[in-house]
Motif scaffolding. Sequence first.
Motif, PDB file in Angstrom:
ATOM      1  N   GLU A  61       0.828  -1.203   0.000  1.00 29.60           N
ATOM      2  CA  GLU A  61       0.000   0.000   0.000  1.00 29.60           C
ATOM      3  C   GLU A  61       0.867   1.259   0.000  1.00 29.60           C
ATOM      4  OE1 GLU A  61      -0.443  -2.634   1.904  1.00 29.60           O
ATOM      5  OE2 GLU A  61      -2.353  -3.376   1.100  1.00 29.60           O
ATOM      6  N   GLY A  84      -3.734 -12.448  -1.142  1.00 28.34           N
ATOM      7  CA  GLY A  84      -4.170 -11.499  -2.161  1.00 28.34           C
ATOM      8  C   GLY A  84      -4.610 -12.209  -3.426  1.00 28.34           C
ATOM      9  N   LYS A  85      -4.823 -11.438  -4.488  1.00 31.31           N
ATOM     10  CA  LYS A  85      -5.223 -12.045  -5.760  1.00 31.31           C
ATOM     11  C   LYS A  85      -4.018 -12.143  -6.689  1.00 31.31           C
ATOM     12  CE  LYS A  85      -6.704  -7.710  -7.958  1.00 31.31           C
ATOM     13  NZ  LYS A  85      -7.856  -6.989  -8.538  1.00 31.31           N
ATOM     14  N   HIS A 134       2.408   1.703  -3.443  1.00 30.96           N
ATOM     15  CA  HIS A 134       1.415   2.218  -4.392  1.00 30.96           C
ATOM     16  C   HIS A 134       1.266   3.729  -4.223  1.00 30.96           C
ATOM     17  CE1 HIS A 134      -2.897   1.799  -6.215  1.00 30.96           C
ATOM     18  NE2 HIS A 134      -2.073   2.461  -6.989  1.00 30.96           N
ATOM     19  N   PRO A 190      -2.797  -7.045  -3.456  1.00 27.19           N
ATOM     20  CA  PRO A 190      -4.032  -6.886  -2.663  1.00 27.19           C
ATOM     21  C   PRO A 190      -5.276  -7.045  -3.533  1.00 27.19           C
ATOM     22  CG  PRO A 190      -2.454  -5.226  -2.006  1.00 27.19           C
ATOM     23  CD  PRO A 190      -1.878  -5.905  -3.203  1.00 27.19           C
ATOM     24  N   ALA A 191      -6.329  -7.576  -2.953  1.00 27.44           N
ATOM     25  CA  ALA A 191      -7.554  -7.873  -3.694  1.00 27.44           C
ATOM     26  C   ALA A 191      -8.197  -6.642  -4.311  1.00 27.44           C
ATOM     27  CB  ALA A 191      -8.545  -8.580  -2.759  1.00 27.44           C
ATOM     28  N   ASN A 192      -7.934  -5.470  -3.758  1.00 31.32           N
ATOM     29  CA  ASN A 192      -8.567  -4.256  -4.269  1.00 31.32           C
ATOM     30  C   ASN A 192      -7.811  -3.608  -5.424  1.00 31.32           C
ATOM     31  OD1 ASN A 192      -6.372  -3.352  -2.845  1.00 31.32           O
ATOM     32  ND2 ASN A 192      -7.469  -1.753  -1.720  1.00 31.32           N
ATOM     33  N   GLN A 193      -6.738  -4.252  -5.898  1.00 28.32           N
ATOM     34  CA  GLN A 193      -5.954  -3.684  -6.988  1.00 28.32           C
ATOM     35  C   GLN A 193      -6.608  -3.966  -8.336  1.00 28.32           C
ATOM     36  OE1 GLN A 193      -3.186  -1.608  -6.728  1.00 28.32           O
ATOM     37  NE2 GLN A 193      -3.989  -1.648  -4.641  1.00 28.32           N
ATOM     38  N   PRO A 194      -6.402  -3.085  -9.335  1.00 31.67           N
ATOM     39  CA  PRO A 194      -7.057  -3.262 -10.645  1.00 31.67           C
ATOM     40  C   PRO A 194      -6.521  -4.465 -11.432  1.00 31.67           C
ATOM     41  CG  PRO A 194      -5.467  -1.476 -10.735  1.00 31.67           C
ATOM     42  CD  PRO A 194      -5.593  -1.869  -9.299  1.00 31.67           C
ATOM     43  N   GLU A 195      -7.338  -5.005 -12.279  1.00 26.15           N
ATOM     44  CA  GLU A 195      -6.953  -6.101 -13.185  1.00 26.15           C
ATOM     45  C   GLU A 195      -6.510  -5.511 -14.526  1.00 26.15           C
ATOM     46  OE1 GLU A 195      -6.747  -9.238 -12.669  1.00 26.15           O
ATOM     47  OE2 GLU A 195      -7.946  -9.684 -10.886  1.00 26.15           O
ATOM     48  N   ASN A 250      -2.022 -11.807 -10.097  1.00 28.38           N
ATOM     49  CA  ASN A 250      -1.964 -11.073 -11.347  1.00 28.38           C
ATOM     50  C   ASN A 250      -1.200 -11.932 -12.348  1.00 28.38           C
ATOM     51  OD1 ASN A 250      -0.098  -9.084 -13.141  1.00 28.38           O
ATOM     52  ND2 ASN A 250      -2.124  -8.170 -12.809  1.00 28.38           N
TER      53      ASN A 250
END
Length: 252
Positions: free
Chosen positions: A169, A235-236, A172, A246-251, A238
């Motif tokens: 975070e 997290g997710k 970023h 983090p899960a809230n990051q853009p794809e 990429n």
Amino acid sequence: MTKINRILQDWPSGTVVSSDWLKSRGVGKHLVDSYVKSQWLERVGRGALKRKGDVISWEGVVCSLQTHFNRFVHPGGRTSLELQGLGHFVRMREDNKVILWKTPDVRVPSWIHEPDPSVRYRIRSSRLFSREIDAYTEHKTGPLSFLISSPERAVFELLYDVPEQESFEDMHHIFQGLSTLRPRVLQELLRTCTSIKVKRLFLYLSEISGHVWADKLDPSEVDLGKGKRVIVKGGKFNSKYRITVPANQPEF
């Protein structure tokens, strides 16, 4: 003019010198002992001396290491960004320390803690790049002058500490503010960086930052290795850079 006066003329105020530096100017061990006894000089540690009563800041320590001890230890990461006026992009933490970088072959003398015990150093020892490139900038404070990481290099040094010392975070947030980085320097740092994690994370954050310099980078020239890298647990994934974020990051 006496020898000690000539020595003091060549000796920048606020710095520590080595006994070898003094020896090269005709001041051997016995004469050093005499100057200490006469209160011209004061010992800081083994083979290290300062002017009697001189105040040595952490900047003076770094300047001394680079100039008088032939030890290339440089301020990097957060410390470098702050020194270059980019500190408003860095979320300050209560445990903020002076971050110094060096390669494993450079030994940092123990006396660096003596001039000001309140200063806490975090020393990073790594060959983050396969070869040295011109990614430093001169920093001046009063009579002191020494090299620190350029903003481009400092970003790579910060990424090296994710997630152990630095959070995703925070990185970023920092990337969003660095709109003036030089793409040529960044590209060379990417080519020579030895950390797969750092390179992948840098390219990911560059892409979502949306800065003009990010569009000028060429990832095809960069070895991104194989396998996955876990940056954020839980997290997710990429798939483009094969890192967890983090899960809230853009794809993309």
